[in-house]
Design a protein around this motif. Structure first.
Motif, PDB file in Angstrom:
ATOM      1  N   ILE A  99     -38.518 -56.791  20.000  1.00 20.35           N
ATOM      2  CA  ILE A  99     -38.739 -55.506  20.257  1.00 20.35           C
ATOM      3  C   ILE A  99     -38.369 -55.016  21.597  1.00 20.35           C
ATOM      4  O   ILE A  99     -38.956 -55.713  22.685  1.00 20.35           O
ATOM      5  N   PHE A 100     -37.367 -54.249  21.856  1.00 20.37           N
ATOM      6  CA  PHE A 100     -36.898 -53.691  23.206  1.00 20.37           C
ATOM      7  C   PHE A 100     -37.642 -52.474  23.529  1.00 20.37           C
ATOM      8  O   PHE A 100     -37.340 -51.492  23.019  1.00 20.37           O
ATOM      9  N   THR A 101     -38.538 -52.339  24.579  1.00 26.53           N
ATOM     10  CA  THR A 101     -39.280 -51.210  25.031  1.00 26.53           C
ATOM     11  C   THR A 101     -39.204 -50.766  26.333  1.00 26.53           C
ATOM     12  O   THR A 101     -39.787 -51.261  27.251  1.00 26.53           O
ATOM     13  N   PRO A 102     -37.782 -50.340  26.775  1.00 27.25           N
ATOM     14  CA  PRO A 102     -37.287 -50.111  27.990  1.00 27.25           C
ATOM     15  C   PRO A 102     -38.254 -48.821  28.577  1.00 27.25           C
ATOM     16  O   PRO A 102     -38.861 -48.153  27.936  1.00 27.25           O
ATOM     17  N   ASN A 103     -38.025 -48.643  29.805  1.00 32.21           N
ATOM     18  CA  ASN A 103     -38.556 -47.274  30.469  1.00 32.21           C
ATOM     19  C   ASN A 103     -37.561 -47.037  31.534  1.00 32.21           C
ATOM     20  O   ASN A 103     -37.308 -47.845  32.453  1.00 32.21           O
ATOM     21  N   CYS A 104     -37.301 -45.546  31.457  1.00 39.90           N
ATOM     22  CA  CYS A 104     -36.261 -45.174  32.370  1.00 39.90           C
ATOM     23  C   CYS A 104     -34.878 -45.965  32.704  1.00 39.90           C
ATOM     24  O   CYS A 104     -34.416 -46.154  33.668  1.00 39.90           O
ATOM     25  N   GLU A 109     -27.787 -49.076  28.347  1.00 40.55           N
ATOM     26  CA  GLU A 109     -28.505 -50.206  28.109  1.00 40.55           C
ATOM     27  C   GLU A 109     -28.966 -50.125  26.724  1.00 40.55           C
ATOM     28  O   GLU A 109     -29.055 -51.188  26.139  1.00 40.55           O
ATOM     29  N   ILE A 110     -29.597 -49.097  26.251  1.00 38.94           N
ATOM     30  CA  ILE A 110     -30.076 -49.071  24.974  1.00 38.94           C
ATOM     31  C   ILE A 110     -28.963 -49.269  24.087  1.00 38.94           C
ATOM     32  O   ILE A 110     -29.162 -49.877  22.793  1.00 38.94           O
ATOM     33  N   SER A 126     -35.741 -37.197  26.529  1.00 41.33           N
ATOM     34  CA  SER A 126     -34.343 -36.926  26.741  1.00 41.33           C
ATOM     35  C   SER A 126     -33.524 -38.050  26.323  1.00 41.33           C
ATOM     36  O   SER A 126     -32.449 -37.827  25.504  1.00 41.33           O
ATOM     37  N   ILE A 127     -33.999 -39.260  26.231  1.00 41.21           N
ATOM     38  CA  ILE A 127     -33.162 -40.383  25.702  1.00 41.21           C
ATOM     39  C   ILE A 127     -33.415 -40.505  24.244  1.00 41.21           C
ATOM     40  O   ILE A 127     -32.449 -40.809  23.476  1.00 41.21           O
ATOM     41  N   PHE A 131     -29.920 -40.840  22.143  1.00 43.42           N
ATOM     42  CA  PHE A 131     -29.738 -41.689  20.945  1.00 43.42           C
ATOM     43  C   PHE A 131     -29.701 -41.296  19.708  1.00 43.42           C
ATOM     44  O   PHE A 131     -28.655 -41.966  18.844  1.00 43.42           O
ATOM     45  N   GLY A 132     -30.204 -40.107  19.289  1.00 46.87           N
ATOM     46  CA  GLY A 132     -30.013 -39.693  17.912  1.00 46.87           C
ATOM     47  C   GLY A 132     -28.461 -38.929  17.901  1.00 46.87           C
ATOM     48  O   GLY A 132     -27.984 -38.840  16.686  1.00 46.87           O
ATOM     49  N   GLU A 133     -27.870 -38.539  18.929  1.00 43.86           N
ATOM     50  CA  GLU A 133     -26.550 -38.195  18.842  1.00 43.86           C
ATOM     51  C   GLU A 133     -25.567 -39.376  18.612  1.00 43.86           C
ATOM     52  O   GLU A 133     -24.634 -39.258  17.713  1.00 43.86           O
TER      53      GLU A 133
END
Length: 411
Positions: A99-104, A109-110, A126-127, A131-133
């Motif tokens: 599981i990739f749980t990044p911050n800022c 990168e995502i 915002s991300i 991401f949804g787009e």
């Protein structure tokens, strides 16, 4: 019996001294038996949950051999950077067990993480929208900020209202609108309020908020409680009551699954709990320095290798393994960095002589992983004790390592 042995060490003092002579100092040593013991302890504590997943929070210690060992035990992986994702894949973890749980981090990168096929948890509206787009109808996890002040100190408390981590549970309506607009699907909810959490009420308060949030979202795969369990740093030290915590969490989780109408997975992401107590850090005493008020023991390391005492004001047991029967005296143990780098202030330690070897406990988590080359010092070697044998798992750095990425120009 000294404090080192009182803390159930499976590596004896003589063995540590032999390793210091063999590999030199400063030196990190990890006991694989202790890591396995902690992993089994966690599994047993929550044995009442059929679909339990333990994901090692690898930011605690990312040595590839530690990752491979935990993968063999059956652990999944919690990662916070794309580099940790790549290390996890190299260690043999299946993408869906990461599981990739990044911050800022950036959306770029995502997008790389999507390419690797790992699970993704987002904590930013915002991300989430961006991401949804790019990936409409994709299934993701959401990290919730429950607005709970937990953790051993302010630097490791990450679930309060002013924290940079997580989407506030007050922002759930906004999050739902983004989901509707993009078609994104939620596969799980995540929460992590801090580290060194002693009061289990913090876990239970967070669980209540997480369950209240998750109940409104159909077709979830998991609920992720993060971690934050406090470990023992010294003799008679208090630690998270795992037995009581598991009793309450198991009961509440089963109630949630019953009301939810589906038996989803429960995830924990321990880092420090699994590896902290496995680690020893050995240093050589360079000099004993007397001042008008203090006796300093200056060693061949500093916060470039072992930052936690200076950054978090963390306590680590320090013992003179070269003179175990020496008379106890008071020392301030300091490093060789050109800053104030104090490992232990006014500590009662067996008499220290120049050339002695000191051992610092709980060196398995957030120690080497936070090291640097400050003052152009080399980072130390790492050794793993596996099936009774010692293996070098990271070489000591040399001048070549310092210069490897330097591009010289002609002047």
């Amino acid at each position: 019996m000294n404090e080192l042995e009182n803390m159930s060490s499976s590596i004896h003092r003589e063995h540590l001294i032999q390793l210091a002579k063999k590999y030199g100092t400063p030196l990190y040593i990890y006991d694989s038996c202790k890591i396995k013991k902690q992993y089994i302890k966690m599994k047993n504590a929550f044995s009442g949950i059929n679909n339990l997943i333990i994901n090692y929070a690898c930011k605690a210690n990312t040595n590839l051999n530690i990752l491979k060992f935990l993968q063999k035990l059956g652990s999944g992986l919690d990662t916070v950077s794309i580099q940790e994702v790549e290390l996890g894949l190299k260690a043999g973890f299946q993408p869906k067990k990461i599981i990739f749980t990044p911050n800022c981090v950036s959306i770029q990168e995502i997008k790389k993480a999507v390419g690797f096929g790992v699970r993704i948890t987002l904590d930013n509206l915002s991300i989430l929208e961006q991401f949804g787009e790019y990936y409409p109808n994709y299934s993701i996890g959401i990290r919730i900020n429950p607005h709970i002040m937990a953790g051993g100190n302010s630097k490791i408390s990450v679930g309060h209202i002013d924290s940079k981590f997580g989407i506030s549970y007050y922002q759930i309506p906004h999050m739902k609108r983004i989901l509707k607009n993009t078609g994104l699907k939620i596969e799980g909810f995540h929460m992590h309020t801090g580290s060194d959490i002693l009061d289990i009420k913090s876990f239970l308060e967070g669980a209540k908020i997480l369950f209240q949030t998750a109940i409104d979202f159909p077709n979830l795969d998991y609920i992720d409680f993060g971690s934050g369990f406090k470990v023992q740093y010294k003799k008679n030290d208090v630690k998270t009551d795992l037995t009581s915590l598991s009793h309450f969490i198991t009961e509440k989780f089963k109630d949630f699954c019953k009301n939810y109408g589906s038996k989803i997975a429960l995830i924990f992401e321990p880092g420090k709990f699994l590896v902290s107590e496995s680690g020893y850090f050995l240093v050589n005493v360079n000099v004993i320095k007397h001042t008008t008020s203090t006796v300093f023991s200056g060693v061949d390391s500093g916060f470039n290798h072992f930052l936690r005492p200076m950054f978090y004001n963390a306590y680590h047991c320090i013992e003179n393994i070269s003179n175990p029967n020496g008379r106890f005296r008071f020392y301030t143990v300091v490093g060789y960095i050109c800053e104030s780098d104090t490992f232990g202030l006014n500590r009662k330690i067996q008499e220290i002589r120049e050339g002695d070897i000191l051992c610092m406990k709980n060196a398995g988590a957030y120690c080497f992983s936070m090291s640097s080359n400050y003052n152009s010092r080399y980072r130390p070697a790492e050794v793993l004790i596996f099936k009774g044998k010692d293996f070098l798992i990271r070489k000591r750095e040399t001048m070549q390592d310092l210069l490897r990425n330097i591009v010289e120009i002609h002047m």
